[in-house]
Design a protein around this motif. Structure first.
Motif, PDB file in Angstrom:
ATOM      1  N   GLY A  39      -3.573   6.259 -11.473  1.00 58.89           N
ATOM      2  CA  GLY A  39      -3.393   5.965 -12.886  1.00 58.89           C
ATOM      3  C   GLY A  39      -2.051   5.327 -13.188  1.00 58.89           C
ATOM      4  O   GLY A  39      -1.334   4.884 -12.302  1.00 58.89           O
ATOM      5  N   TYR A  40      -1.702   5.266 -14.494  1.00 55.54           N
ATOM      6  CA  TYR A  40      -0.459   4.689 -15.000  1.00 55.54           C
ATOM      7  C   TYR A  40      -0.268   3.242 -14.528  1.00 55.54           C
ATOM      8  O   TYR A  40       0.713   2.912 -13.864  1.00 55.54           O
ATOM      9  N   PRO A  41      -1.170   2.325 -14.890  1.00 57.33           N
ATOM     10  CA  PRO A  41      -1.037   0.930 -14.453  1.00 57.33           C
ATOM     11  C   PRO A  41      -0.010   0.154 -15.276  1.00 57.33           C
ATOM     12  O   PRO A  41       0.202   0.432 -16.463  1.00 57.33           O
ATOM     13  N   GLY A  48       2.890 -17.641 -11.159  1.00 53.92           N
ATOM     14  CA  GLY A  48       1.619 -17.712 -10.459  1.00 53.92           C
ATOM     15  C   GLY A  48       1.096 -16.412  -9.894  1.00 53.92           C
ATOM     16  O   GLY A  48      -0.022 -16.373  -9.355  1.00 53.92           O
ATOM     17  N   ASN A  49       1.867 -15.337 -10.024  1.00 53.62           N
ATOM     18  CA  ASN A  49       1.428 -14.054  -9.465  1.00 53.62           C
ATOM     19  C   ASN A  49       1.608 -12.911 -10.452  1.00 53.62           C
ATOM     20  O   ASN A  49       2.531 -12.924 -11.274  1.00 53.62           O
ATOM     21  N   TYR A  50       0.700 -11.952 -10.338  1.00 55.90           N
ATOM     22  CA  TYR A  50       0.877 -10.682 -11.022  1.00 55.90           C
ATOM     23  C   TYR A  50       1.583  -9.716 -10.073  1.00 55.90           C
ATOM     24  O   TYR A  50       1.236  -9.625  -8.892  1.00 55.90           O
ATOM     25  N   TYR A  51       2.556  -9.001 -10.617  1.00 55.88           N
ATOM     26  CA  TYR A  51       3.213  -7.929  -9.872  1.00 55.88           C
ATOM     27  C   TYR A  51       2.827  -6.627 -10.557  1.00 55.88           C
ATOM     28  O   TYR A  51       3.086  -6.434 -11.741  1.00 55.88           O
ATOM     29  N   PHE A  52       2.204  -5.757  -9.802  1.00 53.96           N
ATOM     30  CA  PHE A  52       1.488  -4.604 -10.351  1.00 53.96           C
ATOM     31  C   PHE A  52       2.022  -3.317  -9.740  1.00 53.96           C
ATOM     32  O   PHE A  52       2.269  -3.229  -8.532  1.00 53.96           O
ATOM     33  N   THR A  53       2.224  -2.309 -10.590  1.00 52.52           N
ATOM     34  CA  THR A  53       2.614  -0.985 -10.118  1.00 52.52           C
ATOM     35  C   THR A  53       1.677   0.059 -10.702  1.00 52.52           C
ATOM     36  O   THR A  53       0.963  -0.182 -11.674  1.00 52.52           O
ATOM     37  N   PHE A  54       1.705   1.230 -10.124  1.00 59.27           N
ATOM     38  CA  PHE A  54       0.892   2.346 -10.594  1.00 59.27           C
ATOM     39  C   PHE A  54       1.517   3.626 -10.048  1.00 59.27           C
ATOM     40  O   PHE A  54       2.445   3.584  -9.224  1.00 59.27           O
ATOM     41  N   GLN A  55       1.025   4.758 -10.497  1.00 58.67           N
ATOM     42  CA  GLN A  55       1.529   6.039 -10.001  1.00 58.67           C
ATOM     43  C   GLN A  55       0.735   6.436  -8.760  1.00 58.67           C
ATOM     44  O   GLN A  55      -0.468   6.667  -8.825  1.00 58.67           O
ATOM     45  N   ALA A  84       9.864   9.189  -0.797  1.00 54.33           N
ATOM     46  CA  ALA A  84      10.613  10.451  -0.723  1.00 54.33           C
ATOM     47  C   ALA A  84      11.350  10.573   0.608  1.00 54.33           C
ATOM     48  O   ALA A  84      12.346  11.286   0.707  1.00 54.33           O
ATOM     49  N   ARG A  85      10.887   9.887   1.617  1.00 58.05           N
ATOM     50  CA  ARG A  85      11.544   9.955   2.921  1.00 58.05           C
ATOM     51  C   ARG A  85      12.911   9.288   2.902  1.00 58.05           C
ATOM     52  O   ARG A  85      13.749   9.537   3.761  1.00 58.05           O
ATOM     53  N   ARG A  86      13.141   8.415   1.919  1.00 57.25           N
ATOM     54  CA  ARG A  86      14.408   7.688   1.851  1.00 57.25           C
ATOM     55  C   ARG A  86      15.431   8.396   0.986  1.00 57.25           C
ATOM     56  O   ARG A  86      16.564   7.945   0.865  1.00 57.25           O
ATOM     57  N   ASP A  87      15.052   9.476   0.351  1.00 61.68           N
ATOM     58  CA  ASP A  87      15.938  10.095  -0.618  1.00 61.68           C
ATOM     59  C   ASP A  87      15.607  11.568  -0.749  1.00 61.68           C
ATOM     60  O   ASP A  87      14.574  12.031  -0.292  1.00 61.68           O
ATOM     61  N   THR A  88      16.499  12.314  -1.380  1.00 65.42           N
ATOM     62  CA  THR A  88      16.237  13.731  -1.623  1.00 65.42           C
ATOM     63  C   THR A  88      15.363  13.935  -2.837  1.00 65.42           C
ATOM     64  O   THR A  88      14.947  15.054  -3.123  1.00 65.42           O
ATOM     65  N   MET A  89      15.072  12.850  -3.581  1.00 64.57           N
ATOM     66  CA  MET A  89      14.251  12.966  -4.779  1.00 64.57           C
ATOM     67  C   MET A  89      12.772  12.966  -4.426  1.00 64.57           C
ATOM     68  O   MET A  89      12.361  12.561  -3.349  1.00 64.57           O
ATOM     69  N   THR A  90      11.979  13.401  -5.401  1.00 60.44           N
ATOM     70  CA  THR A  90      10.526  13.358  -5.284  1.00 60.44           C
ATOM     71  C   THR A  90       9.937  13.195  -6.683  1.00 60.44           C
ATOM     72  O   THR A  90      10.663  12.939  -7.646  1.00 60.44           O
ATOM     73  N   HIS A  91       8.616  13.346  -6.809  1.00 60.80           N
ATOM     74  CA  HIS A  91       7.922  13.176  -8.095  1.00 60.80           C
ATOM     75  C   HIS A  91       8.222  11.803  -8.692  1.00 60.80           C
ATOM     76  O   HIS A  91       8.646  11.683  -9.840  1.00 60.80           O
ATOM     77  N   PHE A  92       7.979  10.748  -7.909  1.00 60.78           N
ATOM     78  CA  PHE A  92       8.187   9.391  -8.393  1.00 60.78           C
ATOM     79  C   PHE A  92       6.970   8.979  -9.217  1.00 60.78           C
ATOM     80  O   PHE A  92       5.939   8.573  -8.681  1.00 60.78           O
ATOM     81  N   TRP A  93       7.111   9.079 -10.528  1.00 61.35           N
ATOM     82  CA  TRP A  93       5.986   8.859 -11.424  1.00 61.35           C
ATOM     83  C   TRP A  93       6.219   7.648 -12.320  1.00 61.35           C
ATOM     84  O   TRP A  93       7.339   7.240 -12.593  1.00 61.35           O
ATOM     85  N   SER A  94       5.125   7.103 -12.811  1.00 59.33           N
ATOM     86  CA  SER A  94       5.049   6.023 -13.814  1.00 59.33           C
ATOM     87  C   SER A  94       6.033   4.877 -13.577  1.00 59.33           C
ATOM     88  O   SER A  94       6.815   4.532 -14.469  1.00 59.33           O
ATOM     89  N   PRO A  95       6.003   4.219 -12.403  1.00 61.19           N
ATOM     90  CA  PRO A  95       6.886   3.068 -12.184  1.00 61.19           C
ATOM     91  C   PRO A  95       6.445   1.852 -12.998  1.00 61.19           C
ATOM     92  O   PRO A  95       5.261   1.662 -13.266  1.00 61.19           O
ATOM     93  N   GLU A  96       7.411   1.024 -13.378  1.00 62.21           N
ATOM     94  CA  GLU A  96       7.129  -0.229 -14.070  1.00 62.21           C
ATOM     95  C   GLU A  96       8.103  -1.301 -13.573  1.00 62.21           C
ATOM     96  O   GLU A  96       9.283  -1.024 -13.385  1.00 62.21           O
ATOM     97  N   ILE A  97       7.615  -2.520 -13.372  1.00 60.93           N
ATOM     98  CA  ILE A  97       8.427  -3.612 -12.846  1.00 60.93           C
ATOM     99  C   ILE A  97       8.685  -4.663 -13.919  1.00 60.93           C
ATOM    100  O   ILE A  97       7.812  -4.951 -14.746  1.00 60.93           O
ATOM    101  N   TYR A  98       9.906  -5.232 -13.914  1.00 61.70           N
ATOM    102  CA  TYR A  98      10.298  -6.256 -14.877  1.00 61.70           C
ATOM    103  C   TYR A  98      11.158  -7.312 -14.194  1.00 61.70           C
ATOM    104  O   TYR A  98      11.815  -7.039 -13.188  1.00 61.70           O
ATOM    105  N   ARG A  99      11.183  -8.487 -14.783  1.00 60.33           N
ATOM    106  CA  ARG A  99      12.042  -9.583 -14.357  1.00 60.33           C
ATOM    107  C   ARG A  99      13.072  -9.814 -15.459  1.00 60.33           C
ATOM    108  O   ARG A  99      12.719 -10.143 -16.592  1.00 60.33           O
ATOM    109  N   VAL A 100      14.364  -9.622 -15.137  1.00 61.07           N
ATOM    110  CA  VAL A 100      15.437  -9.769 -16.124  1.00 61.07           C
ATOM    111  C   VAL A 100      16.568 -10.566 -15.486  1.00 61.07           C
ATOM    112  O   VAL A 100      17.105 -10.170 -14.437  1.00 61.07           O
ATOM    113  N   ASN A 101      16.944 -11.675 -16.113  1.00 60.06           N
ATOM    114  CA  ASN A 101      18.070 -12.493 -15.639  1.00 60.06           C
ATOM    115  C   ASN A 101      17.952 -12.818 -14.150  1.00 60.06           C
ATOM    116  O   ASN A 101      18.906 -12.662 -13.370  1.00 60.06           O
TER     117      ASN A 101
END
Length: 341
Positions: A39-41, A48-55, A84-101
């Motif tokens: 979920g969470y699209p 020319g491309n869509y960049y898509f994330t989800f939970q 989570a293997r790259r960091d001590t954090m977890t519960h990576f939820w609801s990501p969203e991608i943007y293009r800025v500058n």
């Protein structure tokens, strides 16, 4: 002790299993299913491309897709941007991608294993291709000087280039009740707020405050919910619209609400925001299929707006979440997206 989210998930599974046949949820049989059981699209279109994330299932990674056609998402290029293997954090939820500058930014939420410590984070990629470039964690985004709880980050890019961050948070640390509100803050840059947070929506309507299911199953204490804000400038350029989810996700009463403000207004002034008195989409106790977590994305040719959404339904007593695509969303003359035909 089990975390609250673990308890709520168990309640959600039991409560939703009581739903039966569909009624007025706007799920159309011909809406494309893009991905199953997630979920969470969210998506943007760039060169020319869509960049898509989800939970991701389990919330232990941030995934990114690239495709020229959203309907071909299952066959798209894919990479794991963070895990989570790259960091001590977890519960990576609801990501969203943007293009800025001319840089890429992915916003997400995470914690140290205790959901009471949930924060908003952003990472940056300076490479033109986010599918191969390195993302660097810019750190947590401060949303409150005293404590920093927040979920569901969303970036609003205004026509004049000004950035705003929207998210769901608490007015104060929870005690015997919990209230999730929609907040906004001005951004100095994509990773730094430059204003105090401003509450633009409090769950004060009955349809935003449902936490007990018809069969009596409930969360451990009252939880009133406004969450998952998604902000857009309307196609006519006149208004800012914020779609959000209301009432507990573990209930059969999940709704889609809407806020709006003139595009020329001071968005940090609560007086400029108007809340729709009734939800755009409501799910009732007889409804087995629910449209939620809505994200609007311009079509590839820019001629119309498409809608990504989460279709949540019950199959043999189990919650099934699929991400669907609906083409060519219509708008009313008053600037409201028509999510239900």
């Amino acid at each position: 002790m089990k975390s609250l989210y673990t308890i709520l998930l168990a309640v959600c599974l039991f409560a939703l299993s009581s739903c039966h046949r569909g009624a007025e949820a706007p799920i159309a049989a011909d809406d494309d299913i893009l991905l199953e059981h997630v979920g969470y699209p969210q998506a943007i279109f760039h060169e020319g491309n869509y960049y898509f994330t989800f939970q991701s299932l389990g919330g232990d990674s941030v995934e990114l897709f690239c495709t020229s056609k959203l309907e071909d998402l299952a066959q798209a290029r894919r990479r794991t941007v963070w895990s989570a293997r790259r960091d001590t954090m977890t519960h990576f939820w609801s990501p969203e991608i943007y293009r800025v500058n001319d840089k890429w930014y992915i916003y997400f939420e995470g914690d140290d294993g205790n959901t009471d410590n949930h924060n908003l984070f952003v990472m940056e990629c300076a490479d033109p291709d986010p599918m191969t470039g390195q993302f660097v964690l810019k750190g947590p985004i401060e949303t409150h000087a005293a404590w920093n709880y927040g979920i569901h980050p969303n970036l609003l890019q205004m026509p004049d280039g000004q950035l705003y961050l929207l998210w769901s948070g608490w007015p104060e640390r929870r005690h015997e009740t919990e209230t999730q509100c929609i907040y906004i803050a001005r951004m100095e840059n994509p990773w730094t707020t430059s204003s105090n947070r401003v509450m633009i929506s409090l769950p004060d309507h009955e349809w935003e405050r449902q936490w007990i299911n018809p069969d009596g199953h409930r969360s451990a204490y009252p939880i009133y919910v406004n969450e998952n804000p998604e902000a857009f400038v309307t196609p006519d350029g006149q208004r800012v619209v914020v779609l959000y989810s209301a009432s507990g996700i573990w209930t059969v009463y999940t709704s889609v609400g809407m806020l709006s403000a003139p595009v020329t207004a001071n968005l940090l002034d609560t007086a400029v925001w108007t809340k729709r008195q009734e939800p755009l989409v409501v799910k009732d106790s007889t409804n087995a299929s629910c449209l939620s977590n809505v994200y609007l994305v311009p079509s590839a040719d820019g001629s119309h707006t498409d809608m990504l959404y989460e279709d949540k339904r019950i199959v043999d007593g189990n919650i099934i979440r699929d991400i669907r695509l609906r083409r060519n969303i219509k708008w009313t003359t008053g600037g409201e997206p028509i999510l239900r035909e």
